[in-house]
Structure formats: structure tokens, C-alpha cells
Design an enzyme around this catalytic site. Structure first.
Site, PDB file in Angstrom:
ATOM      1  N   TYR A  51      13.235  39.343  85.923  1.00  0.00           N
ATOM      2  CA  TYR A  51      12.368  40.458  85.505  1.00  0.00           C
ATOM      3  C   TYR A  51      13.109  41.312  84.489  1.00  0.00           C
ATOM      4  O   TYR A  51      14.297  41.599  84.677  1.00  0.00           O
ATOM      5  CB  TYR A  51      11.943  41.307  86.713  1.00  0.00           C
ATOM      6  CG  TYR A  51      10.446  41.271  86.869  1.00  0.00           C
ATOM      7  CD1 TYR A  51       9.636  41.967  85.979  1.00  0.00           C
ATOM      8  CD2 TYR A  51       9.842  40.487  87.845  1.00  0.00           C
ATOM      9  CE1 TYR A  51       8.261  41.882  86.066  1.00  0.00           C
ATOM     10  CE2 TYR A  51       8.465  40.402  87.940  1.00  0.00           C
ATOM     11  CZ  TYR A  51       7.672  41.107  87.044  1.00  0.00           C
ATOM     12  OH  TYR A  51       6.311  41.006  87.120  1.00  0.00           O
ATOM     13  N   GLU A  53      11.419  44.218  82.334  1.00  0.00           N
ATOM     14  CA  GLU A  53      10.508  45.142  81.628  1.00  0.00           C
ATOM     15  C   GLU A  53      11.280  45.989  80.618  1.00  0.00           C
ATOM     16  O   GLU A  53      12.392  46.445  80.892  1.00  0.00           O
ATOM     17  CB  GLU A  53       9.799  46.049  82.636  1.00  0.00           C
ATOM     18  CG  GLU A  53       8.695  45.319  83.386  1.00  0.00           C
ATOM     19  CD  GLU A  53       8.027  46.191  84.442  1.00  0.00           C
ATOM     20  OE1 GLU A  53       8.457  47.341  84.651  1.00  0.00           O
ATOM     21  OE2 GLU A  53       7.073  45.697  85.071  1.00  0.00           O
ATOM     22  N   ASP A 197      -4.342  37.140  61.535  1.00  0.00           N
ATOM     23  CA  ASP A 197      -4.118  36.340  62.749  1.00  0.00           C
ATOM     24  C   ASP A 197      -3.905  34.902  62.287  1.00  0.00           C
ATOM     25  O   ASP A 197      -4.856  34.193  61.959  1.00  0.00           O
ATOM     26  CB  ASP A 197      -5.330  36.458  63.672  1.00  0.00           C
ATOM     27  CG  ASP A 197      -5.187  35.604  64.930  1.00  0.00           C
ATOM     28  OD1 ASP A 197      -4.243  34.789  64.999  1.00  0.00           O
ATOM     29  OD2 ASP A 197      -6.035  35.745  65.833  1.00  0.00           O
ATOM     30  N   THR A 223      -0.104  32.754  67.689  1.00  0.00           N
ATOM     31  CA  THR A 223       0.310  32.020  68.878  1.00  0.00           C
ATOM     32  C   THR A 223       1.521  31.181  68.484  1.00  0.00           C
ATOM     33  O   THR A 223       1.771  30.951  67.295  1.00  0.00           O
ATOM     34  CB  THR A 223      -0.802  31.075  69.377  1.00  0.00           C
ATOM     35  OG1 THR A 223      -1.268  30.299  68.270  1.00  0.00           O
ATOM     36  CG2 THR A 223      -1.976  31.851  69.960  1.00  0.00           C
ATOM     37  N   LYS A 226       0.535  26.278  68.552  1.00  0.00           N
ATOM     38  CA  LYS A 226      -0.386  25.442  67.772  1.00  0.00           C
ATOM     39  C   LYS A 226       0.426  24.710  66.693  1.00  0.00           C
ATOM     40  O   LYS A 226       1.293  23.936  67.053  1.00  0.00           O
ATOM     41  CB  LYS A 226      -1.525  26.313  67.240  1.00  0.00           C
ATOM     42  CG  LYS A 226      -2.363  26.857  68.419  1.00  0.00           C
ATOM     43  CD  LYS A 226      -3.469  27.792  68.009  1.00  0.00           C
ATOM     44  CE  LYS A 226      -4.162  28.336  69.255  1.00  0.00           C
ATOM     45  NZ  LYS A 226      -5.110  29.426  68.935  1.00  0.00           N
ATOM     46  N   ARG A 232       3.524  27.904  75.063  1.00  0.00           N
ATOM     47  CA  ARG A 232       2.356  28.798  75.011  1.00  0.00           C
ATOM     48  C   ARG A 232       2.854  30.221  75.009  1.00  0.00           C
ATOM     49  O   ARG A 232       3.553  30.645  75.934  1.00  0.00           O
ATOM     50  CB  ARG A 232       1.466  28.565  76.218  1.00  0.00           C
ATOM     51  CG  ARG A 232       0.965  27.154  76.298  1.00  0.00           C
ATOM     52  CD  ARG A 232      -0.226  27.067  77.195  1.00  0.00           C
ATOM     53  NE  ARG A 232      -1.400  27.419  76.459  1.00  0.00           N
ATOM     54  CZ  ARG A 232      -2.114  26.529  75.754  1.00  0.00           C
ATOM     55  NH1 ARG A 232      -1.752  25.268  75.709  1.00  0.00           N
ATOM     56  NH2 ARG A 232      -3.181  26.912  75.102  1.00  0.00           N
TER      57      ARG A 232
HETATM   58  C1  LIG Z   1      -5.771  30.358  69.650  1.00  0.00           C
HETATM   59  C2  LIG Z   1      -6.116  31.609  68.964  1.00  0.00           C
HETATM   60  C3  LIG Z   1      -6.040  32.860  69.601  1.00  0.00           C
HETATM   61  C4  LIG Z   1      -5.825  33.033  71.083  1.00  0.00           C
HETATM   62  O1  LIG Z   1      -4.779  32.435  71.628  1.00  0.00           O
HETATM   63  P1  LIG Z   1      -4.699  32.154  73.207  1.00  0.00           P
HETATM   64  O2  LIG Z   1      -3.269  31.842  73.351  1.00  0.00           O
HETATM   65  O3  LIG Z   1      -5.629  31.034  73.482  1.00  0.00           O
HETATM   66  O4  LIG Z   1      -5.083  33.415  73.907  1.00  0.00           O
HETATM   67  C5  LIG Z   1      -6.277  33.996  68.847  1.00  0.00           C
HETATM   68  N1  LIG Z   1      -6.590  33.912  67.546  1.00  0.00           N
HETATM   69  C6  LIG Z   1      -6.696  32.739  66.905  1.00  0.00           C
HETATM   70  C7  LIG Z   1      -7.050  32.717  65.459  1.00  0.00           C
HETATM   71  C8  LIG Z   1      -6.474  31.550  67.590  1.00  0.00           C
HETATM   72  O5  LIG Z   1      -6.609  30.391  66.950  1.00  0.00           O
END
Ligand SMILES: *Cc1c(COP(=O)(O)O)cnc(C)c1O
Length: 415
Positions: A51, A53, A197, A223, A226, A232
Site C-alpha cells: 500500500y 497512498e 485521449d 491507457t 493497447k 492494463r
Molecule cells: C480504451 C479507451 C478508454 C478507456 O480505457 P479503459 O481502460 O477501458 O477504462 C478511454 N478512452 C479511449 C479513447 C479508449 O480507447
């Protein structure tokens, strides 16, 4: 996993079944990938026990001598790779990362503008069923009916009329490049902040095959699992002016203790992503997507926007024998994993829409190239034609398996 096998054979078997499925199928879900063995080892490490924080040097728990170093390495690597002032590596995933940005930079009820879900945006860009569309006042832009590209006249008019606090770029089903410079111009004109994003395209940006948002965006979210090919998780990258607000929004605003095993794996991911090998990987992702798109077009598939500039292809199945969910199910029986998706201005319902969303990050991680993409396009065409003929689909699945075994996936054993 000997210990797991002994203590919980049920879960052990299901993991092994999934492992075999990931080896023996062609995975075209554009948000999925194969994390490296090193990333998996860090993710599965004893760091899950801790932990911590707070932030490095400012914790609410004693005993952080190693955790502080791990998080600092991750932060420094993120700043260097994405050329930003500040990085927060604690968001549990992409959705909470976006929530933290709105929470940090806008008051409830302030206006945010994002791409709508049916046109390729993400739920957390203000879609009505998401908390981001309830707490903030969300107005959504779309793509042009003919070109399927972002309609910048619409975005500018909307921004002038609605005076948003935040303009959001990025999405989950947009096969073209994001013009961050243009978005930034509009944001400046109306005094809005720009959030990029880059969840889907982070790996392409690092690899130099997609425009870089760093000079234009006030805040970047991504993220890590991907195209970046990590565990993750997520990161928020920003200018110094927003650093404190972002950090406070993540902790204590939204989250408690960070997932330190994930933080370590993000650090490993960022080291891998800084190599020339990774650049070659990103270049090949796009080459593969273009080759697959070319094969599909030659076989009479309709593609949204007519093709792709990135890792992702959105197919409109209307011209084919089966549509939406039925098409994805036939492909799955043939060993090709895709997801059904709406297309812009889709006349059908989201539960069984007209489209299929596919992408090349995972197959490229296995070392497949343009020749394999042409073969995959051929199999996809056959599978859609033979939908309902389970024997024919099983025959394709056999051929798919044979090819897959020639391309060992990172992080997975060879069979
Ligand atoms: C995948 C994705 C998210 C969210 O990610 P999670 O890890 O699934 O919560 C947010 N914005 C975009 C553009 C994404 O492709």
C-alpha cells in the site's frame, strides 16, 4: 503456475484455455495486444502486496523505499518518451484517468465537448450513459456524412456557441489521424483546454507514425495496454500548470492506493517502447492495417472513410451477406476475433450494428506482415460468405491455427 494448478484447478484450467485461444486465433480487436513476458512478470510480482497512498516522497504509509523508486522511474520514463512536463502513472485504467481530468479542470455542470460514441468516440468523452455525460454538460461532435472524417467546421461552430471548458480529441473507432494542431487552434479561439485521449494510438505516436499531441494538448490521457503493449493501466501527462490539480484529482480525489505491480509493469513497458524495435513495430502496425484494408476493399468490403491511416479499420458489412453481430460470430468460429461496432449514421441498433471494428496491433506483435494480412483478408471474406456453414468455418479455423503456430506471440508459450 504449478501452485495455482494445485490450489485452484478450476481457475488454472480457464487461464490455460484462454492462453490456447490467444495463441490459436487471429486477434483483430484493435484495443488488444500481447504484453511481453517481462511486462507479465512485473504485473504478477509481489508488488501487489504493497500500500502506498500518495506520491513518491509524499506517502501516507511508511516502508516505501523501493516503491518510491519504482514510481519515480515510471514517471521519468513517461516524461522522456512523451516529451511532457509532468506524468501521473497511478490511474487504474483509461476511464478513471479521463474522469480525473474533468474532475481536476472543470466544475460539475461545466460544458465538455467530445466525439460521440456512434461516430467513434469513447463513453468517457461525455456519452449520455456515462457519468461523464451526467455530471458535466456534454455536447458531442461527429464526423462528416460523406468523408467520415472529423468535421472541423462543426467543431468550431459548436465550440463558439457552447463555450466549453474542455475539448476532447481521441476515440476508439476512428481510422484516421487526429489533427491535434487544428483542435488546439479551436480550443485557443474559445479559451477551452484541450484534452488529447491517445489511448488507441499512443504506441503509434511513440513510433513516429501518428502526429504528436505534446506541443498542442494541455493534458494527454492514455491507457497503457493497447498499442503501447503494457499492463492494463493508464497515465495522465500534462503541462506543469495543471500538475497539482491532476495529482490531487487522482489521489485523494478519486482513488486510494496505487497498483504498484502495474506501475512497475508500466515502467517496463516505457523502456520497451523507447527502443528502435518498438519504432519498427509501430511502423509495421500501420503497414499491416493498410495491407489488410487493401485486401478487404478488393473483396468488396466497404470501409468507413474508405481506408485507414492508423492501426484500425471500420468495416461496414451492409454490402455483405451477414451483418454486425452475426458477421463477428461467423468470424469467431473461423478463429478470427473481431468486434461488432456501429458505423457513423448507422441505421441499425447498437446491439447488432452494421459494422465490424478490427485492428492490427496484436497480429503485428506476433511478427505477421503484409503477406499474412492479405491471407487474413481472404479468410475474412470466406468466413462471411460461409456464415451458417459450421463445417466450412471450422476448416478455416484449422488453417488459421496452423498459421498462428508459426508466429509465436510475445508472453505466451509456443505449442
Ligand atoms: C480504451 C479507451 C478508454 C478507456 O480505457 P479503459 O481502460 O477501458 O477504462 C478511454 N478512452 C479511449 C479513447 C479508449 O480507447
Amino acid at each position: 503456475m504449478d501452485e495455482l494448478k494445485r490450489t485452484d484447478p478450476e481457475i488454472f484450467k480457464l487461464i490455460k484455455d484462454e492462453e490456447r485461444y490467444e495463441i490459436d486465433s487471429i486477434r483483430l480487436i484493435p484495443s488488444e495486444n500481447y504484453a511481453s513476458k517481462a511486462v507479465l512478470e512485473a504485473t504478477g510480482s509481489i508488488l501487489t502486496n504493497k500500500y502506498s497512498e500518495g506520491y513518491p516522497g509524499r506517502r501516507y504509509y511508511e516502508g516505501q523505499r523501493y516503491i518510491d523508486q519504482i514510481e519515480t522511474v515510471a514517471i521519468e520514463r513517461a516524461k522522456a518518451l512523451f516529451k511532457v512536463d509532468h506524468a501521473n502513472v497511478q490511474p487504474y485504467s483509461g476511464s478513471p484517468a479521463n474522469l480525473a481530468v474533468y474532475f481536476a479542470l472543470a466544475e460539475p455542470g461545466n460544458t465538455i465537448i467530445g466525439l460521440s460514441v456512434p461516430h467513434g468516440g469513447h463513453l468517457t468523452h461525455g456519452w449520455n450513459v456515462s457519468v461523464t455525460g451526467k455530471v458535466w454538460r456534454s455536447v458531442q461532435y461527429g464526423v462528416d456524412r460523406e468523408t467520415h472524417r472529423i468535421d472541423f467546421d462543426l467543431v468550431r461552430d459548436m465550440a463558439k456557441k457552447e463555450r466549453p471548458k474542455i475539448i476532447i480529441t481521441g476515440g476508439t473507432a476512428y481510422p484516421r489521424l487526429w489533427d491535434f494542431a487544428k483542435f488546439s487552434e479551436i480550443a485557443k479561439e474559445v479559451g477551452a483546454l484541450l484534452l488529447a485521449d491517445i489511448s488507441h494510438v499512443a504506441g503509434l505516436i511513440v513510433g513516429g507514425v501518428h502526429p504528436d499531441p505534446a506541443p498542442y494538448a494541455d493534458v494527454i490521457t492514455t491507457t497503457t495496454h493497447k498499442t503501447l503493449r503494457g499492463p492494463r493501466g493508464a497515465m495522465i501527462l500534462c503541462r506543469n500548470a495543471h500538475a497539482d490539480a491532476i495529482d490531487r484529482a487522482v489521489f485523494p480525489g478519486l482513488q486510494g492506493g496505487p497498483h504498484n505491480h502495474t506501475t512497475a509493469a508500466i515502467a517496463v513497458t516505457l523502456k520497451e517502447a523507447a527502443t528502435p524495435d518498438f519504432k519498427r513495430y509501430a511502423v509495421q502496425i500501420v503497414r499491416n492495417a493498410k495491407a489488410l484494408a487493401e485486401e478487404l476493399l478488393a473483396r468488396g468490403f466497404q470501409l468507413v472513410s474508405g481506408g485507414t491511416d492508423n492501426h484500425l479499420i471500420l468495416i461496414d458489412l451492409t454490402s455483405k451477406k451477414v451483418i454486425g453481430r452475426k458477421g463477428a460470430q461467423a468470424l469467431d468460429k473461423a478463429g478470427i476475433v473481431t468486434n461488432y461496432n456501429t458505423v457513423p449514421y448507422d441505421p441499425r441498433r447498437p446491439f447488432s450494428p452494421s459494422g465490424l471494428r478490427i485492428g492490427t496491433p496484436a497480429v503485428t506483435s506476433r511478427g505477421m506482415g503484409e503477406a499474412e494480412m492479405h491471407q487474413i483478408g481472404k479468410w475474412m471474406d470466406e468466413a462471411v460468405e460461409k456464415a451458417g456453414d459450421d463445417a466450412a468455418l471450422a476448416k478455416i479455423a484449422g488453417e488459421v491455427r496452423e498459421m498462428c503456430r508459426k508466429f509465436p506471440a510475445p508472453g505466451l508459450p509456443t505449442l
